[in-house]
Design an enzyme around this catalytic site. Sequence first.
Site, PDB file in Angstrom:
ATOM      1  N   HIS A 199      18.064  30.028  49.561  1.00 45.97           N
ATOM      2  CA  HIS A 199      18.893  30.963  48.789  1.00 45.97           C
ATOM      3  C   HIS A 199      19.804  30.222  47.821  1.00 45.97           C
ATOM      4  CE1 HIS A 199      17.682  34.614  50.693  1.00 45.97           C
ATOM      5  NE2 HIS A 199      17.852  34.077  51.882  1.00 45.97           N
ATOM      6  N   ARG A 307      26.784  47.898  36.243  1.00 46.08           N
ATOM      7  CA  ARG A 307      26.522  48.298  37.636  1.00 46.08           C
ATOM      8  C   ARG A 307      27.846  48.722  38.269  1.00 46.08           C
ATOM      9  NH1 ARG A 307      22.500  43.728  37.595  1.00 46.08           N
ATOM     10  NH2 ARG A 307      20.535  44.582  38.336  1.00 46.08           N
ATOM     11  N   ARG A 343      26.077  52.878  34.188  1.00 43.04           N
ATOM     12  CA  ARG A 343      25.219  53.536  35.175  1.00 43.04           C
ATOM     13  C   ARG A 343      26.091  54.148  36.268  1.00 43.04           C
ATOM     14  NH1 ARG A 343      20.960  49.992  38.532  1.00 43.04           N
ATOM     15  NH2 ARG A 343      22.781  49.246  39.659  1.00 43.04           N
ATOM     16  N   GLU A 442      12.694  53.633  37.419  1.00 48.27           N
ATOM     17  CA  GLU A 442      12.639  52.624  38.487  1.00 48.27           C
ATOM     18  C   GLU A 442      11.586  52.930  39.539  1.00 48.27           C
ATOM     19  OE1 GLU A 442      16.746  50.963  39.543  1.00 48.27           O
ATOM     20  OE2 GLU A 442      17.128  53.087  39.280  1.00 48.27           O
ATOM     21  N   ASN A 465      13.411  45.659  38.654  1.00 47.35           N
ATOM     22  CA  ASN A 465      13.657  45.132  40.004  1.00 47.35           C
ATOM     23  C   ASN A 465      13.162  46.128  41.044  1.00 47.35           C
ATOM     24  OD1 ASN A 465      14.989  43.231  38.536  1.00 47.35           O
ATOM     25  ND2 ASN A 465      17.037  43.942  39.049  1.00 47.35           N
ATOM     26  N   ASP A 466      13.521  47.384  40.833  1.00 47.02           N
ATOM     27  CA  ASP A 466      13.054  48.410  41.763  1.00 47.02           C
ATOM     28  C   ASP A 466      11.639  48.859  41.439  1.00 47.02           C
ATOM     29  OD1 ASP A 466      14.970  48.914  43.790  1.00 47.02           O
ATOM     30  OD2 ASP A 466      16.332  49.646  42.254  1.00 47.02           O
ATOM     31  N   ARG A 476      12.058  43.921  47.573  1.00 48.21           N
ATOM     32  CA  ARG A 476      12.575  42.934  46.616  1.00 48.21           C
ATOM     33  C   ARG A 476      13.388  41.835  47.285  1.00 48.21           C
ATOM     34  NH1 ARG A 476      16.692  46.610  43.031  1.00 48.21           N
ATOM     35  NH2 ARG A 476      17.924  44.738  42.697  1.00 48.21           N
ATOM     36  N   CYS A 513      16.368  46.770  31.883  1.00 42.86           N
ATOM     37  CA  CYS A 513      17.540  46.046  32.388  1.00 42.86           C
ATOM     38  C   CYS A 513      17.273  45.354  33.714  1.00 42.86           C
ATOM     39  CB  CYS A 513      18.740  46.977  32.486  1.00 42.86           C
ATOM     40  SG  CYS A 513      18.456  48.393  33.560  1.00 42.86           S
TER      41      CYS A 513
HETATM   42  C1  PEP Z   1      16.526  47.476  38.609  1.00 43.16           C
HETATM   43  O1  PEP Z   1      16.168  48.086  39.625  1.00 43.16           O
HETATM   44  O2  PEP Z   1      15.745  46.838  37.879  1.00 43.16           O
HETATM   45  C2  PEP Z   1      17.936  47.471  38.217  1.00 43.16           C
HETATM   46  C3  PEP Z   1      18.329  46.921  37.088  1.00 43.16           C
HETATM   47  O3  PEP Z   1      18.820  48.014  39.090  1.00 43.16           O
HETATM   48  P1  PEP Z   1      19.378  47.220  40.364  1.00 43.16           P
HETATM   49  O4  PEP Z   1      18.897  45.803  40.308  1.00 43.16           O
HETATM   50  O5  PEP Z   1      20.860  47.334  40.300  1.00 43.16           O
HETATM   51  O6  PEP Z   1      18.769  48.004  41.497  1.00 43.16           O
HETATM   52 MG    MG Z   2      17.523  49.461  40.588  1.00 42.96          MG
END
Ligand code: PEP
Ligand code: MG
Length: 580
Positions: A199, A307, A343, A442, A465-466, A476, A513
Amino acid sequence: MTIQHTGQHTLTGIGVSPGLAVGRPVWLRQSAAPAVERRTLQANEVASEVERFRAAVAEAKAQISRIRARVAKEIGEHEAQVFDAHLTFLEDPAYVGEIERKIEADAINAEAACADVTTATREMLQALPDEYLQARADDIRDVGQRLLRCLLGETAAAVAEDETTSVIWVADELMPSDLSALPKNVTGLASVGGSKTAHTAIMARTLGIPAVYGIGDALRDELADSDVVILNGDEGTLQVHPSPEEIAAAEKTVHERSVALERAREIAQRPAVTKDGVRIDVFANVGGPQDFAAALANGADGIGLFRTEFLYLENDHWPTEQEQYEVYRQALEAFGERPVIIRTLDIGGDKSLPYATLPTEENPFLGLRAIRYCLAETEVFRTQLRALLRASAHGTLWIMFPMVETLDELQAAKAWLERCRAELIQEGVAVAERIPVGIMVETPAAAMTADILAQESDFFSIGTNDLTQYTLAADRGNPSVSGLYNPAHPAVLRLIANTCSAAAKAGIPVGMCGEFAGDPVFTELLVGLGLQELSMSASFIPAVKEKVNATEGERARKLAEQALQLGRPEAVEALVKSPR
Ligand code: PEP
Ligand code: MG
């Protein structure tokens, strides 16, 4: 391993974070575990000792929650997740419960019980065949040491440094909490153990701090009397006793690289425009006011993702309307005419709030998170919407709802926004006339039905990311499936392409994003897929703008077409890296 040069030594390890650093080596935490005295308790002392231990657990939890919030904000959500494992240990009856049992059953002091149970748990984890669980042995050591320090009333070993001397931190093993508050003069990291996937290695890369791990015992043996070392994260080497000429040459390179970075930052103050004249907005992801300066210094054209959950995570109470309003207003004033996409609360999943009434769920990522939570807890939602609307009078606010996947959700969220607007106007409060309202794409569902969601959205921002974890069914944050988790997977790329084409048909802007947006290797591909805005951690902005400036639209589109036909993420990576 040691390679002998003329009088100097070059120690080799694994370069886990690139870059060059020159500095004085400082051993971190040589007194690693605090000394523990063993004491037998009188029968009437046992209950108060258990209480003392419980207070230490509460203090440790509070410290870890603060570190988690800071790491998430300053380094990244992914890196912050390691601290969730720490918090889980502090709630685990097999660990804290066992320590309490030992205090009572053996009538020993809390420090001794804590040290014994930590060692036993660590050894048990190390002996397991599962690599993921073995890695938890490092976590339990970190947690155990923190608990001991809390019991002893010590703060974590602070390294006293004057702020100007460049320092290389050296340790047997670096722990995530070490890197959570890295002093400014630490320019490199070296350790006896550790690996590329540790990490702290990921955190070092994100922070842009060169690091070499896995040097072995030679690090202890050879370093003792070296005043200056040269650490090369590209090659995985640490040079001890370098000659004055070598120091001068390395310092020159470090200087040249930082000048190049400054230059890139300067160029990044201008908009990024492709060779055929299309402007791509390059925005910053932020977690709070502490990130605004870095975003502006690196040339952010706006904020692409604020965020807001960090406001909540850092507090021990629901942030009030006024508290939120002040922070949002600060963001809007800092960016003026540049858009600030805020957001709404994205809680649930892996982000839990101690003071929230979140249900215990078997699959929290598939549960009551993000917009689902806000539509269920409407007072929480209302407070935030009112704060946002009040702040809207001070800049260019865009509001974004997370994890929307149905038109019903979007309509319900917009109805709340309108209700709050009407309330405020009634109260005589100034509210911006037009606030674009968009959604994060997402989930595969949202990406597949982007044409439908576009009917009610003013913009899209793709959260890879999601989107990646939901598309590939790969958590993730779970290292065991990190090999599967890859946003360059053609399945994810096709969903991105679908979202972009739906946005284009509806005539609304589309951005991204997730972390994918900040990797310059993929910039040309993302432009080719149709992204008009990319939002990322501030430090990636200059490199991405440079890539945008070098991109030619038609070639980028062809590249995207080719990528969409490939079967494996590795092939996509090879394609985008290939000279064309
Ligand atoms: C994502 O899911 O790509 C995102 C930007 O939101 P978070 O990483 O805060 O879940
Ligand atoms: Mg997300």
